[in-house]
Design an enzyme around this catalytic site. Structure first.
Site, PDB file in Angstrom:
ATOM      1  N   CYS A  24      21.614 -37.562 -33.780  1.00 38.26           N
ATOM      2  CA  CYS A  24      20.627 -37.144 -32.777  1.00 38.26           C
ATOM      3  C   CYS A  24      20.690 -37.959 -31.487  1.00 38.26           C
ATOM      4  CB  CYS A  24      19.225 -37.170 -33.366  1.00 38.26           C
ATOM      5  SG  CYS A  24      18.671 -38.774 -33.978  1.00 38.26           S
ATOM      6  N   ASP A  59      14.581 -31.112 -28.492  1.00 33.96           N
ATOM      7  CA  ASP A  59      14.761 -31.716 -29.810  1.00 33.96           C
ATOM      8  C   ASP A  59      16.133 -31.354 -30.380  1.00 33.96           C
ATOM      9  OD1 ASP A  59      14.562 -32.699 -32.357  1.00 33.96           O
ATOM     10  OD2 ASP A  59      12.783 -31.557 -32.921  1.00 33.96           O
ATOM     11  N   HIS A 104      17.206 -31.873 -33.332  1.00 38.07           N
ATOM     12  CA  HIS A 104      17.178 -31.767 -34.791  1.00 38.07           C
ATOM     13  C   HIS A 104      17.126 -30.323 -35.282  1.00 38.07           C
ATOM     14  CE1 HIS A 104      15.749 -35.835 -33.775  1.00 38.07           C
ATOM     15  NE2 HIS A 104      16.393 -36.183 -34.880  1.00 38.07           N
TER      16      HIS A 104
END
EC number: 3.4.22.-
Length: 407
Positions: free
Chosen positions: A136, A310, A312
């Site tokens: 990430c 994000d 993820h």
């Protein structure tokens, strides 16, 4: 309603309960900022000529967060801001890419989380074919670099859908393939060789900055020059100019990367205004990091809240073409989202990588003036030279921004 529709509805319901989209109701009168651009808080009135018979055509787009027919008005967000947000490049986890070789020794395996180690042993015996669970911070760093390059190539006012070929060529530089110059494969390779970061290990802001610096230099004129501070938010003009100036003495487009830590467990309140000001500067290209054990890419702010992309979300890797094939419209769409996410500054992790893009001499002078006049406690200081600063000392330095620990 068929099984596919039921599955889609179930997915939307679960998402709404556990991860609802934010509404513009906590600071409805506060301006919204996105990488130096200010937006009025109230949305413009928009209409959608959508009949019940056409609604099904938008289901896939709604789930992907790419539809123009969405809840922008219902949630109170101005369309101009959401369009800007959607136009930012969004790098995420990817799967099914060519293996990144892993190191088969105890030292290399130790830093991995137990989940990643088990997944590697069971599913990826030849190496990592996905960065889910550990990539990430690399993806956040790629997002920061990609959007800096996007601004250079297409301009700050560029919006998604325009100049698709130019965007596709830029995205191909970040393809998940060993031959792509800014791929995760290249990040991991340089991290292992020069930063002590093994394949499968989580990168910190410092290692990410050094990878961006090295890989950008290998790209020549395609990428900007990169100036990385020495794990501090102090910028030394003489060092910056050595990086930024060309043979003729003029400043070339240069990405400034500042790795810093603004507290111990959370961002210290005295830095809140200074951190918000970072994303209000016209030279801002965002912040990577800033979430405990889960890096994000922050690009906007409203009051005490920060908007972020994000990484993820795991998507299939986009095929890399060595013969110059451009990405399709569908493939490009996987690098964008209209799905807004935000976090209160008090919940952010204090360890982060801050980026600014300085294009020329005037931009440099403007940036210096702006960082020196922010409201609240400064988190960035500009000095003429490192040696002079060391000899003179600086009152209150121990009370200011902490050095970054990238261990």
């Amino acid at each position: 309603m068929n099984s596919v529709d039921i599955g889609r509805c179930r997915k939307r319901i679960v998402q709404y309960i556990w991860d609802p989209e934010p509404r513009n109701d906590e600071e409805p009168d506060a301006s919204i900022w996105c990488l130096g651009v200010e937006y009025a808080p109230q949305p413009q009135k928009i209409t959608a000529n959508t009949t019940p018979g056409k609604l099904g055509n938008y289901q896939d787009e709604l789930e992907a967060g790419t539809s123009k027919i969405d809840d922008v008005t219902a949630h109170g967000w101005p369309e101009a801001f959401v369009s800007d947000f959607e136009s930012k490049i969004w790098m995420t986890y990817r799967s099914d890419f060519p293996p990144i070789p892993r190191l088969d020794n105890d030292e290399a395996n130790h830093p991995m989380t137990l989940t990643v180690r088990i997944r590697t042993q069971l599913m990826d015996p030849q190496g990592f074919t996905s960065d889910t669970g550990w990539g990430c911070m690399i993806r956040s760093g790629q997002s920061l670099l990609a959007n800096a390059m996007l601004t250079l190539c297409l301009g700050r006012d560029w919006r998604r859908g325009d100049k698709a070929e130019e965007e596709a060529r830029l995205l191909s530089l970040f393809a998940d393939h060993p031959d792509a110059p800014l791929s995760i494969h290249r990040f991991v390779k340089y991290g292992a060789e020069s930063c002590g970061k093994h394949p499968g290990e989580w990168f910190g802001p410092s290692a990410t900055a050094r990878c961006i610096e090295a890989l950008s230099a290998q790209c020549g004129n395609i990428a900007p020059r990169v100036y990385v501070t020495n794990d501090t938010s102090d910028v030394y003009e003489d060092s910056f100019l050595r990086v930024a100036r060309s043979g003729s003495g003029s400043i070339q487009p240069t990405l400034i990367l500042l790795g810093t830590r603004l507290g111990i467990d959370n961002v210290t309140p005295v830095y809140w205004d200074g951190l918000k000001a970072v994303l209000q500067l016209p030279q801002s290209v965002g912040i990577a990091g800033g979430r405990p054990s889960a890096s994000h890419y922050f690009i906007g702010t409203q009051g005490p809240h920060f908007f972020y992309l994000d990484p993820h979300t795991t998507r299939p890797a986009v095929p890399y073409s060595i013969d110059g094939r451009l990405l399709s419209k569908t493939e490009i769409s996987t690098y964008h989202t209209r799905r807004l996410r935000r976090i209160h500054i008090q919940d952010m992790d204090p360890s982060m990588l801050i980026g600014f893009l300085v294009r020329n001499e005037d931009d440099w002078e403007d940036w210096k003036g702006r960082v020196g006049s922010v409201v609240g406690k400064q988190i960035i200081h500009v000095f003429k030279g490192e040696e002079a600063t060391y000899n003179q000392g600086r009152r209150g330095a121990l009370d200011e921004v902490e050095a970054l620990d990238d261990a």
